[in-house]
Each structure stands twice: as structure tokens, then as C-alpha cells.
Motif scaffolding. Sequence first.
Motif, PDB file in Angstrom:
ATOM      1  N   SER A  14     -11.492 -21.533  19.614  1.00 31.03           N
ATOM      2  CA  SER A  14     -12.650 -21.376  20.491  1.00 31.03           C
ATOM      3  C   SER A  14     -12.390 -22.136  21.779  1.00 31.03           C
ATOM      4  N   VAL A  15     -12.927 -21.608  22.887  1.00 34.19           N
ATOM      5  CA  VAL A  15     -12.679 -22.193  24.204  1.00 34.19           C
ATOM      6  C   VAL A  15     -13.902 -21.939  25.063  1.00 34.19           C
TER       7      VAL A  15
ATOM      8  N   VAL B 145     -15.136 -17.283  22.890  1.00 33.85           N
ATOM      9  CA  VAL B 145     -15.313 -17.883  24.203  1.00 33.85           C
ATOM     10  C   VAL B 145     -16.756 -18.367  24.292  1.00 33.85           C
TER      11      VAL B 145
ATOM     12  N   VAL C 167      -6.439 -20.014  26.651  1.00 33.89           N
ATOM     13  CA  VAL C 167      -6.057 -19.686  25.278  1.00 33.89           C
ATOM     14  C   VAL C 167      -4.686 -19.024  25.317  1.00 33.89           C
TER      15      VAL C 167
ATOM     16  N   THR D 180     -10.466 -15.262  29.144  1.00 36.97           N
ATOM     17  CA  THR D 180     -11.630 -16.061  28.729  1.00 36.97           C
ATOM     18  C   THR D 180     -12.748 -15.956  29.751  1.00 36.97           C
TER      19      THR D 180
ATOM     20  N   SER E 151     -17.939 -14.474  27.713  1.00 32.51           N
ATOM     21  CA  SER E 151     -18.313 -15.262  26.542  1.00 32.51           C
ATOM     22  C   SER E 151     -18.619 -14.353  25.357  1.00 32.51           C
TER      23      SER E 151
ATOM     24  N   TYR F 172     -10.968 -14.522  18.568  1.00 33.07           N
ATOM     25  CA  TYR F 172     -11.205 -15.872  19.072  1.00 33.07           C
ATOM     26  C   TYR F 172     -12.554 -15.869  19.787  1.00 33.07           C
TER      27      TYR F 172
END
Length: 559
Positions: free
Chosen positions: A265-266, A349, A272, A321, A324, A347
Motif C-alpha cells: 500500500s502507498v 493506493v 511502487v 499511483t 486512489s 496493490y
Amino acid sequence: MRSFRFLTLILVATALFSIPQVSASDDFLLTTRDVVTVIPGERLVDSIEVINEAPLNFTVVVYTGYTAEGFSDALINFTPSYTFFKNWRAGESQTFSFNVSVSSNVTPGFYTLVLRFRGMAEDGSLHNLILRVPLRVSDNPIVLKSLDLSVLQRQSPSPNPFNGETLVLRAVIRNVGNTPTGFVYWVNATSLANGNVVYSTHGNSVISPGEVKIEVRIPVGWDWEPGEYNVSFFVSSLRGSESLWRIVHVSTGVNYINVSLSRESVLLGGSVKAYITVLSERKLDTNLTVSVWSEETLLMSRTLPVSLQPGAQVLELGLPTNVSGKLRFVVKLSYGEILLAQANGTYRVLGYPVIESIKQELNGSILRLNITLTNPNDVPVRARLIYNMSSAGVLLYSDSKDMLLRPGTTVKTFEFHLPWNSTVEYSFVLVGEGKTFDTESGVVNVPPKPVSTESTSSLSNTSSVSGGGGYGSRDYLIIVSVVVVVAVLLLAILLGSKEEEGYVSPWERARKPRTRPKPKRRSPLGRFKRPKLPKFIENRELPRRFRRKPVTKVKKKKS
């Protein structure tokens, strides 16, 4: 010398034939992987490979005779080309040549030819050795001796090809008859999964007595599905047919692809990295395609050329990214239109938490701020709330608070004591992961301190009474102070008129300079302390008559 060695071998062989078979404890076996095929009524010259399966090393092994199983010994004639072998070690093989023929009365079929030998071990012991040779009596002179498969592009003992390579089939055909014979052969490759024939070819030829080699190259196309295939070879003549087959495994040569992420997660706009691991058994120029979706919206699609080498390769690629939410990625490795391997994953965001609102509650000089924070993600986010509060350029408060924001709305309350009659400015900053999420500021006007009602009334009453006498409260205090000062001065004058000895009036003390008193004279030796009487411990060790008596203290006479 050479004739002498030959004579010695003849003597040893004669001895082995002549010695009765009573010294050997057990019979040992010799083995062969060959099959002897003979036509009834015709003579065959052939050879086989014989392996020493006995746990002994033999200096000399001598052939002693044969028997047939399945028909009478009188119907077969077996003559070896040579009858003894030298230095035959355990596990080694020797070539055994012979001539064989069977009567035309023998029915075609499979039989066993039993050959007997005598061997002398290195320790001089004698042992019986037995070799059982598969004997096939057939009317068909065409015999398929062997079938081997290999890959043209690789020097590997494995016959398993990759898609796009060439499989080489080599067959050895023998004519065991005495006249030339024509034959026809077929090569088929069949999928064991569905039974479909993916390759087929045929040919024909005429073979004289002896052997001929047939080579067929089978292209393994990319349309061959990975799996097991049966490669068969058929050869037929007017008098019968032969066949052999092999199972091979076809694969793309790219066994594995995996994707690991630098972070699961970022935050929005963060970094990423995708690390793509590919395991390959071959050299191949391929294309790597990476696609990223947000629900049904395609965010990124990139295709990179990748030249694979045997072994493991790791490729690094950045993922977007800028949106979201939960993002989905797919990684495909392909050769042209052929998909070799695929991997996928997800993944997350995270969107920035924000300061939704700040509500003020002012109670006197006490300010209460209710701060509403909103986390738009479905997972908790760590953040820090930093605040400053100042008035007229003077910093009143400055601090920060760490918090874990749950999904949704969170309310935080702060209380501050502010100065009266001031204008206070405040600012709140929400930060996390080295980024500024949101900023809010505001102003609070604090009113003057209110005056008490009872104090006001008493002051007004006092003012009114004083005004009736002609003096105010301030004038009254001044008069009282002057009277006190005059009284103190008069008292000092009266005390200064006294003439007692040693008395100094305040006026004189004020007039004369103050002098420091001289210190008292003391002895330069300081205080004298009488020393203690000595103690003689060793006095106890002397005889009584030699002991010293203690000195008695002299008492001072009273004067």
C-alpha cells in the motif's frame, strides 16, 4: 613373446574346460539388452553386448556351451566367433559375436538361448556364469533394432523439446535375411491428452542384408500444447511389421513468472516498484506486457522487449499511483501471439486524510476546538496533527499529536487558555509519510476581562462619602504618609540627644564613615592540644619485673 602369451591363454582355457565344476559355490549371471532375431532356415551373423553382473573381476572367462528353451537343441546351431574373454571386470560389458541358425521347422515366436561360461576370479577361484539371450524366430527379415530421439538445437541427452525446436528421430533397421528386401516406414507424433496426431510422415526403401539408418526431423510447432506426446516409428515389409515408440514432454521452456511489490500500500502519488521474476530454460526473445486497472478503467499498459537466457531473470518496473483505491495489475510474457506465462496481483493506493472542519467554543478565555478529520480509505492511516497558536506575534502554543485515523470520520478536541482582550491566530497541519495531507487556520477574538459588580458598587460608595468631606481617597493616603514620616524624624532627633557612653545617634552614624573593626590577636601557634600518653603494646610480652609502669596523670591543684 607373442606366441608364448597365446600359448598361455590356450593352456588356461584348456584347464578351465578340463576342471570339473565343483569349485564354484553359486552361478553368476551375465545379462544383455539385445534381442537376437533369426529367420527359420537361414543363417545369421550377429553380435550382442554382454554385461558382467557378477560382483567379481575375472581374469579369464571361457564359453563352454549352449542350450535352447522352447524347442530342441537339435533344431538350432550356435557357434561363437571366439570363446574366451580377458580381464572382464564387474559391471563392464564385452562384445560377443556369433553365428546362429534355426531349422525351418521351428515355429515363429519368442524363445530363450542359454549360454554357459566359466570364469576365473582374481583370487584364483572358478565360477559358473550363465547368459540368457532373448531369441526371436520371425518370418519377417526386416528388424527394427533401435530408436533414438534428440533435440537438434541443443546438445542435451534429454529428448524433451521446447516449442519452436526440432526433434530428431534416428532408427536403425536391419535385414536379417540373405536377400534384399523392400520396406515402408511411418513416423507419427500423437498427443496423449486428446489423441490428436500433430505430425505424421512416411517413406520407403530397399535394404540389402545388413543395417540401414533412417533419420527424420520433426518440427515441434508453437501450436503444440505443452504436455506428453507419443512419437512412434513403424516399419513394414511384405512378410511382417516392426514398431517402436518413445514418450516425450513438450514445453515452452519458460516455467515460471512471479511478481513481488516493494510496497503493498502507498499514499497517493507515492512510489511502487514491481519486481518480475522469470525462470527460463532456453534462449528466447519475448515481449513483457504490464497492464494496470482501477476497476474497469485501464490506467497503464506497457510492452517491453525481454531477451531470455537460461536461468532466473529479475525485471523492475514502476506502477502508477495517481488514482486512489484498490488497483489490479496483470503481467504477461509472450512470444509473438503465444502466451508463455502470466501473473497478476493487486496493490492499494491510499487517499490523503483531510481536516473536514474546525468548530470553536469560547467560554471566557478558554477556547475549545473540535477538529473533524476524515479518512477516505477503507484501512487505517497513521498521521500527525501539528498545531500553532499565536497572538500579536507571540507564540502561545505549539505541539503535535500522533494518531491512527480509522476509516471514516474522527473528532479530536483541544482546549487552550488564552489571554483576555486579544486576537489569537491558529493553524493545524495534518501530515504523514513525509507528505502534507491538509492545512486549516482560523482567528479567535477574546474579549476583555469582565469587571466584578460588587467591586464597582463599593468604589462608587467610597467616592461619594469622601466627596462630602472635601477630600478624595487619594488625598487621604498622601496626608497619612506625610504624618508618619514626620513622626519617625522626631523620634530620631530625641534619641540622638542622649549622652550615654558608647551611644551614637543616627545623625552621627550617618555623618561618620563606617570603619571595619580590627580582628582580635591570636597566638601564631593556634590552639594547643595536649598529646595523648603513649601506649606500649609490646610491654605485655615482657616479664612482669621488666614491665614499665604507666605514667600517671598529674592533677592540677586548685588555686
